[in-house]
Design a protein around this motif. Structure first.
Motif, PDB file in Angstrom:
ATOM      1  N   GLY A  17      20.290  33.521  21.662  1.00 35.89           N
ATOM      2  CA  GLY A  17      19.304  34.544  22.010  1.00 35.89           C
ATOM      3  C   GLY A  17      19.580  35.908  21.400  1.00 35.89           C
ATOM      4  N   GLY A  18      18.979  36.908  21.985  1.00 34.09           N
ATOM      5  CA  GLY A  18      19.174  38.278  21.514  1.00 34.09           C
ATOM      6  C   GLY A  18      18.400  38.560  20.243  1.00 34.09           C
ATOM      7  N   SER A  19      19.103  38.964  19.210  1.00 34.28           N
ATOM      8  CA  SER A  19      18.491  39.377  17.942  1.00 34.28           C
ATOM      9  C   SER A  19      17.668  38.279  17.280  1.00 34.28           C
ATOM     10  N   VAL A  20      17.973  37.022  17.588  1.00 27.84           N
ATOM     11  CA  VAL A  20      17.236  35.898  16.993  1.00 27.84           C
ATOM     12  C   VAL A  20      15.731  36.054  17.230  1.00 27.84           C
ATOM     13  N   GLY A  21      15.353  36.505  18.417  1.00 26.89           N
ATOM     14  CA  GLY A  21      13.947  36.613  18.777  1.00 26.89           C
ATOM     15  C   GLY A  21      13.272  37.904  18.370  1.00 26.89           C
ATOM     16  N   GLU A  22      13.979  38.786  17.684  1.00 26.20           N
ATOM     17  CA  GLU A  22      13.391  40.068  17.314  1.00 26.20           C
ATOM     18  C   GLU A  22      12.469  40.002  16.098  1.00 26.20           C
ATOM     19  N   ARG A  23      12.502  38.909  15.384  1.00 21.73           N
ATOM     20  CA  ARG A  23      11.631  38.742  14.216  1.00 21.73           C
ATOM     21  C   ARG A  23      10.626  37.629  14.485  1.00 21.73           C
ATOM     22  N   ALA A  24       9.482  37.743  13.865  1.00 18.46           N
ATOM     23  CA  ALA A  24       8.456  36.707  13.987  1.00 18.46           C
ATOM     24  C   ALA A  24       8.854  35.496  13.148  1.00 18.46           C
ATOM     25  N   PRO A  25       8.457  34.292  13.547  1.00 20.45           N
ATOM     26  CA  PRO A  25       8.821  33.091  12.799  1.00 20.45           C
ATOM     27  C   PRO A  25       8.455  33.153  11.316  1.00 20.45           C
ATOM     28  N   GLU A  26       7.331  33.766  10.981  1.00 18.33           N
ATOM     29  CA  GLU A  26       6.905  33.808   9.583  1.00 18.33           C
ATOM     30  C   GLU A  26       7.733  34.791   8.736  1.00 18.33           C
ATOM     31  N   THR A  28      11.026  34.720   8.563  1.00 16.58           N
ATOM     32  CA  THR A  28      12.270  34.066   8.149  1.00 16.58           C
ATOM     33  C   THR A  28      12.014  32.586   7.905  1.00 16.58           C
ATOM     34  N   ALA A  29      13.010  31.896   7.396  1.00 13.01           N
ATOM     35  CA  ALA A  29      12.882  30.456   7.161  1.00 13.01           C
ATOM     36  C   ALA A  29      12.942  29.656   8.462  1.00 13.01           C
ATOM     37  N   PHE A  30      13.494  30.236   9.505  1.00 11.15           N
ATOM     38  CA  PHE A  30      13.708  29.505  10.745  1.00 11.15           C
ATOM     39  C   PHE A  30      12.615  29.815  11.751  1.00 11.15           C
ATOM     40  N   ALA A  31      11.864  28.794  12.113  1.00  4.78           N
ATOM     41  CA  ALA A  31      10.685  28.975  12.955  1.00  4.78           C
ATOM     42  C   ALA A  31      11.017  29.134  14.441  1.00  4.78           C
ATOM     43  N   ALA A  32      12.093  28.536  14.923  1.00  2.00           N
ATOM     44  CA  ALA A  32      12.411  28.546  16.356  1.00  2.00           C
ATOM     45  C   ALA A  32      13.099  29.860  16.728  1.00  2.00           C
ATOM     46  N   ARG A  33      12.337  30.929  16.815  1.00  2.00           N
ATOM     47  CA  ARG A  33      12.890  32.257  17.076  1.00  2.00           C
ATOM     48  C   ARG A  33      12.968  32.585  18.570  1.00  2.00           C
ATOM     49  N   ARG A  34      12.304  31.824  19.429  1.00  2.00           N
ATOM     50  CA  ARG A  34      12.261  32.127  20.856  1.00  2.00           C
ATOM     51  C   ARG A  34      13.362  31.440  21.661  1.00  2.00           C
ATOM     52  N   THR A  35      14.302  30.827  21.003  1.00  2.00           N
ATOM     53  CA  THR A  35      15.318  30.055  21.714  1.00  2.00           C
ATOM     54  C   THR A  35      16.435  30.938  22.276  1.00  2.00           C
ATOM     55  N   GLU A  36      16.932  30.562  23.408  1.00  2.00           N
ATOM     56  CA  GLU A  36      18.073  31.262  23.998  1.00  2.00           C
ATOM     57  C   GLU A  36      19.358  30.457  23.785  1.00  2.00           C
ATOM     58  N   TRP A  37      19.220  29.133  23.775  1.00  2.00           N
ATOM     59  CA  TRP A  37      20.374  28.247  23.591  1.00  2.00           C
ATOM     60  C   TRP A  37      20.044  27.171  22.565  1.00  2.00           C
ATOM     61  N   SER A  38      21.047  26.748  21.854  1.00  2.00           N
ATOM     62  CA  SER A  38      20.919  25.657  20.901  1.00  2.00           C
ATOM     63  C   SER A  38      21.787  24.502  21.399  1.00  2.00           C
ATOM     64  N   VAL A  39      21.208  23.308  21.434  1.00  2.00           N
ATOM     65  CA  VAL A  39      21.960  22.107  21.809  1.00  2.00           C
ATOM     66  C   VAL A  39      22.398  21.455  20.504  1.00  2.00           C
ATOM     67  N   VAL A  40      23.697  21.385  20.294  1.00  2.00           N
ATOM     68  CA  VAL A  40      24.241  20.827  19.055  1.00  2.00           C
ATOM     69  C   VAL A  40      24.790  19.430  19.353  1.00  2.00           C
ATOM     70  N   ILE A  41      24.265  18.446  18.646  1.00  2.00           N
ATOM     71  CA  ILE A  41      24.679  17.049  18.812  1.00  2.00           C
ATOM     72  C   ILE A  41      25.558  16.697  17.623  1.00  2.00           C
ATOM     73  N   SER A  42      26.799  16.349  17.883  1.00  2.00           N
ATOM     74  CA  SER A  42      27.748  16.058  16.791  1.00  2.00           C
ATOM     75  C   SER A  42      28.222  14.620  16.855  1.00  2.00           C
ATOM     76  N   ALA A  43      27.876  13.876  15.819  1.00  2.00           N
ATOM     77  CA  ALA A  43      28.355  12.503  15.682  1.00  2.00           C
ATOM     78  C   ALA A  43      29.607  12.546  14.803  1.00  2.00           C
ATOM     79  N   SER A  44      30.730  12.212  15.368  1.00  2.00           N
ATOM     80  CA  SER A  44      31.999  12.269  14.644  1.00  2.00           C
ATOM     81  C   SER A  44      32.773  10.974  14.846  1.00  2.00           C
TER      82      SER A  44
END
Length: 121
Positions: A17-26, A28-44
């Motif tokens: 969150g925070g600064s990620v949401g300060e820009r509109a999706p268009e 930057t290259a990354f469209a998901a700007r309204r997210t507060e948390w990212s769920v990272v799935i790691s196959a190792s």
């Protein structure tokens, strides 16, 4: 996690969150700007067991991502691999068309295929 093929596979939360949401999706290259948390799935898996564990670990990660995606605002494109083209629309949203155009112009050799798995339009 009970479905994970081995103890090296994991899921973790990353604050976004925070600064990620300060820009509109268009903007930057990354469209998901309204997210507060990212769920990272790691196959190792241990390299010594690559042949045996790669298929079930990869399948587990893909199944988990597909199960979570309907409730997500998108996918962080840098977490994608070159084969993850099915997830690119969720990572780049309306920006995908312009990114494909730029990729065709500036990355003809596919150097930036990891993290930016945009199939040609």
């Amino acid at each position: 996690m009970r479905e994970a093929p081995n103890r090296h596979c994991f899921v973790h939360l990353q604050h976004a969150g925070g600064s990620v949401g300060e820009r509109a999706p268009e903007e930057t290259a990354f469209a998901a700007r309204r997210t507060e948390w990212s769920v990272v799935i790691s196959a190792s898996w241990p390299l010594s067991e690559d042949t045996r564990l790669r298929p079930p670990c990869t399948a587990w990660a893909l199944e988990a991502a597909r199960a979570l995606l309907p409730g997500a605002v998108g996918i962080y494109g840098t977490d994608l691999g070159p084969e993850d083209t099915e997830f690119a629309p969720s990572a780049f949203g309306e920006n995908a068309h312009e990114l494909r155009r730029l990729k065709q112009k500036w990355d003809k050799g596919g150097m930036f295929s990891c993290g930016f798995p945009l199939a040609p339009s």
